[in-house]
Scaffold this active site. Structure first.
Site, PDB file in Angstrom:
ATOM      1  N   LYS A  32       5.845  11.141 -11.317  1.00 39.23           N
ATOM      2  CA  LYS A  32       5.441   9.866 -10.729  1.00 39.23           C
ATOM      3  C   LYS A  32       4.849   8.966 -11.809  1.00 39.23           C
ATOM      4  O   LYS A  32       3.879   9.320 -12.463  1.00 39.23           O
ATOM      5  CB  LYS A  32       4.405  10.107  -9.630  1.00 39.23           C
ATOM      6  N   ASP A  59       5.872   4.465  -8.758  1.00 37.43           N
ATOM      7  CA  ASP A  59       4.842   4.219  -7.737  1.00 37.43           C
ATOM      8  C   ASP A  59       4.164   2.874  -8.009  1.00 37.43           C
ATOM      9  O   ASP A  59       3.081   2.816  -8.574  1.00 37.43           O
ATOM     10  CB  ASP A  59       3.835   5.378  -7.804  1.00 37.43           C
ATOM     11  N   LEU A  60       4.834   1.784  -7.600  1.00 38.87           N
ATOM     12  CA  LEU A  60       4.262   0.457  -7.849  1.00 38.87           C
ATOM     13  C   LEU A  60       3.771  -0.208  -6.565  1.00 38.87           C
ATOM     14  O   LEU A  60       3.235  -1.321  -6.609  1.00 38.87           O
ATOM     15  CB  LEU A  60       5.277  -0.445  -8.563  1.00 38.87           C
ATOM     16  N   LYS A  61       3.975   0.442  -5.440  1.00 38.35           N
ATOM     17  CA  LYS A  61       3.422  -0.027  -4.149  1.00 38.35           C
ATOM     18  C   LYS A  61       3.559  -1.539  -3.973  1.00 38.35           C
ATOM     19  O   LYS A  61       2.562  -2.269  -3.916  1.00 38.35           O
ATOM     20  CB  LYS A  61       1.945   0.350  -4.046  1.00 38.35           C
ATOM     21  N   LEU A  62       4.789  -1.995  -3.836  1.00 41.18           N
ATOM     22  CA  LEU A  62       5.018  -3.441  -3.718  1.00 41.18           C
ATOM     23  C   LEU A  62       4.361  -4.023  -2.462  1.00 41.18           C
ATOM     24  O   LEU A  62       4.410  -3.423  -1.394  1.00 41.18           O
ATOM     25  CB  LEU A  62       6.520  -3.741  -3.668  1.00 41.18           C
ATOM     26  N   TYR A  63       3.765  -5.184  -2.636  1.00 37.28           N
ATOM     27  CA  TYR A  63       3.178  -5.906  -1.501  1.00 37.28           C
ATOM     28  C   TYR A  63       3.252  -7.390  -1.824  1.00 37.28           C
ATOM     29  O   TYR A  63       2.550  -7.877  -2.715  1.00 37.28           O
ATOM     30  CB  TYR A  63       1.714  -5.481  -1.308  1.00 37.28           C
ATOM     31  N   ASP A  64       4.136  -8.111  -1.139  1.00 37.14           N
ATOM     32  CA  ASP A  64       4.282  -9.543  -1.413  1.00 37.14           C
ATOM     33  C   ASP A  64       5.095 -10.170  -0.285  1.00 37.14           C
ATOM     34  O   ASP A  64       5.341  -9.514   0.728  1.00 37.14           O
ATOM     35  CB  ASP A  64       4.973  -9.742  -2.779  1.00 37.14           C
ATOM     36  N   ILE A  65       5.540 -11.394  -0.462  1.00 33.79           N
ATOM     37  CA  ILE A  65       6.376 -12.008   0.569  1.00 33.79           C
ATOM     38  C   ILE A  65       7.765 -11.350   0.501  1.00 33.79           C
ATOM     39  O   ILE A  65       8.147 -10.801  -0.550  1.00 33.79           O
ATOM     40  CB  ILE A  65       6.465 -13.543   0.403  1.00 33.79           C
ATOM     41  N   ASN A  67      10.931 -12.158   0.158  1.00 33.05           N
ATOM     42  CA  ASN A  67      11.911 -12.448  -0.899  1.00 33.05           C
ATOM     43  C   ASN A  67      11.466 -11.891  -2.249  1.00 33.05           C
ATOM     44  O   ASN A  67      12.272 -11.338  -3.003  1.00 33.05           O
ATOM     45  CB  ASN A  67      12.149 -13.963  -0.994  1.00 33.05           C
ATOM     46  N   THR A  68      10.177 -12.007  -2.543  1.00 31.59           N
ATOM     47  CA  THR A  68       9.665 -11.492  -3.823  1.00 31.59           C
ATOM     48  C   THR A  68       9.765  -9.962  -3.857  1.00 31.59           C
ATOM     49  O   THR A  68      10.099  -9.375  -4.894  1.00 31.59           O
ATOM     50  CB  THR A  68       8.194 -11.935  -4.019  1.00 31.59           C
ATOM     51  N   THR A 118      -4.672   7.656   0.550  1.00 29.58           N
ATOM     52  CA  THR A 118      -5.429   8.896   0.795  1.00 29.58           C
ATOM     53  C   THR A 118      -6.892   8.788   0.344  1.00 29.58           C
ATOM     54  O   THR A 118      -7.697   9.669   0.622  1.00 29.58           O
ATOM     55  CB  THR A 118      -4.766  10.091   0.078  1.00 29.58           C
ATOM     56  N   GLY A 207      -1.959  15.027  -9.311  1.00 27.11           N
ATOM     57  CA  GLY A 207      -2.253  14.347 -10.575  1.00 27.11           C
ATOM     58  C   GLY A 207      -3.297  15.089 -11.370  1.00 27.11           C
ATOM     59  O   GLY A 207      -3.004  16.029 -12.121  1.00 27.11           O
ATOM     60  N   ARG A 208      -4.547  14.698 -11.163  1.00 26.89           N
ATOM     61  CA  ARG A 208      -5.633  15.248 -11.974  1.00 26.89           C
ATOM     62  C   ARG A 208      -5.714  16.775 -12.032  1.00 26.89           C
ATOM     63  O   ARG A 208      -5.970  17.318 -13.114  1.00 26.89           O
ATOM     64  CB  ARG A 208      -6.976  14.627 -11.522  1.00 26.89           C
TER      65      ARG A 208
HETATM   66  O1  C5P Z   1      -5.155  12.663  -9.396  1.00 22.09           O
HETATM   67  P1  C5P Z   1      -4.642  12.719  -8.000  1.00 22.09           P
HETATM   68  O2  C5P Z   1      -3.969  14.035  -7.664  1.00 22.09           O
HETATM   69  O3  C5P Z   1      -5.656  12.294  -6.960  1.00 22.09           O
HETATM   70  O4  C5P Z   1      -3.476  11.619  -8.022  1.00 22.09           O
HETATM   71  C1  C5P Z   1      -2.904  11.066  -6.885  1.00 22.09           C
HETATM   72  C2  C5P Z   1      -1.893  10.052  -7.317  1.00 22.09           C
HETATM   73  O5  C5P Z   1      -1.244   9.552  -6.157  1.00 22.09           O
HETATM   74  C3  C5P Z   1      -2.456   8.832  -8.035  1.00 22.09           C
HETATM   75  O6  C5P Z   1      -1.516   8.474  -9.035  1.00 22.09           O
HETATM   76  C4  C5P Z   1      -2.528   7.740  -6.976  1.00 22.09           C
HETATM   77  O7  C5P Z   1      -2.289   6.468  -7.515  1.00 22.09           O
HETATM   78  C5  C5P Z   1      -1.381   8.145  -6.060  1.00 22.09           C
HETATM   79  N1  C5P Z   1      -1.494   7.744  -4.655  1.00 22.09           N
HETATM   80  C6  C5P Z   1      -2.542   8.117  -3.852  1.00 22.09           C
HETATM   81  N2  C5P Z   1      -2.567   7.732  -2.533  1.00 22.09           N
HETATM   82  C7  C5P Z   1      -1.561   7.022  -2.010  1.00 22.09           C
HETATM   83  C8  C5P Z   1      -0.481   6.640  -2.832  1.00 22.09           C
HETATM   84  C9  C5P Z   1      -0.487   7.041  -4.159  1.00 22.09           C
HETATM   85  O8  C5P Z   1      -3.443   8.802  -4.307  1.00 22.09           O
HETATM   86  N3  C5P Z   1      -1.547   6.706  -0.730  1.00 22.09           N
END
Ligand code: C5P
Length: 227
Positions: A32, A59-65, A67-68, A118, A207-208
């Site tokens: 991701k 994972d750029l989570k688009l949020y706009d109008i 067309n954009t 989350t 992630g972490r």
């Molecule tokens: O480090 P961790 O395991 O908490 O990473 C979670 C990843 O998921 C992060 O990159 C965060 O931006 C992404 N994310 C999230 N909750 C969402 C959508 C994406 O934590 N609803």
């Protein structure tokens, strides 16, 4: 269930090092790329990771109008990533517009809609969206389903209900996974792998707990085994 690793390291070198270290599992793992990596390392980073053999979730989570959003979706599809996401709260009309625009691609990426981050507690969420997370997440998921998206981003705790209210094939991708009791950090609605399995999650995002571990490869192997 598939493992998706969030590459949120503070520099490109560490992300690449991790990707190369676990290369032998590249067919089973999605990577991701979120704000941090994309803003810093841009699309070349996507190509580098794809060349190693990984599936890429942008994972750029688009949020706009509408067309954009459709314009952005088109540009993302040209990058040939395997999956990207938008915010369901951008509305059904915007999601329909995105899917319409992607229909011209022979092979388009999977599109997911973020329901409730989350990191939100129910209280925080309610203040913004006016409803409890569970109710609103299902509503958002239904909108996304009806708009023709492939699935949603949600917490493990909404996954099953969302499938019951849409389709069992409607994908759920769940961040906030703490496989072995690691610290939640800023996440509020966390779960482990067994809980994700029980709730029929399709993709877990970690992630972490991986990239901050002393031996990330060992954690990845432990997770894959449990999956
Ligand atoms: O480090 P961790 O395991 O908490 O990473 C979670 C990843 O998921 C992060 O990159 C965060 O931006 C992404 N994310 C999230 N909750 C969402 C959508 C994406 O934590 N609803």
């Amino acid at each position: 269930m598939k493992l998706c690793i969030a590459l949120d390291n503070p520099n490109k070198e560490d992300n690449l090092k991790l990707a190369k270290e676990i290369k032998e599992y590249s067919k089973d793992i999605w990577l991701k790329i979120g704000f941090r990596s994309f803003i810093r390392d841009s699309k070349e980073f996507i190509f580098e990771l794809r060349n190693i053999g990984y599936n890429i979730f942008l994972d750029l989570k688009l949020y706009d109008i509408p067309n954009t959003m459709a314009d952005a979706a088109e540009e993302i599809a040209k990058l040939d990533v395997n999956m990207f996401n938008v915010h369901a709260s951008s509305g059904k009309r915007a999601m329909i517009e995105v899917m319409k625009r992607l229909s011209k691609f022979e092979k388009r990426p999977l599109v997911l809609a973020v329901t409730a981050l989350t990191s939100f507690s129910n209280e925080e969420f309610k203040k913004i969206y006016g409803e409890d997370i569970e109710k609103k997440a299902i509503e958002f998921a239904k909108d996304a389903y009806e708009a023709g998206l492939d699935g949603v981003v949600c917490s493990v705790w909404e996954s099953l209900k969302i499938k019951e209210n849409t389709s069992k094939d409607f994908l759920t991708l769940t961040p906030g996974i703490r496989p072995f009791g690691e610290s939640a950090g800023d996440q509020k609605r966390v779960a482990n792998i067994q809980e994700a399995k029980k709730n029929l999650v399709d993709f877990i995002v970690v992630g972490r707990p991986i990239y901050k571990a002393k031996k990330p490869k060992e954690i990845v192997e432990k997770i894959l085994k449990e999956i």
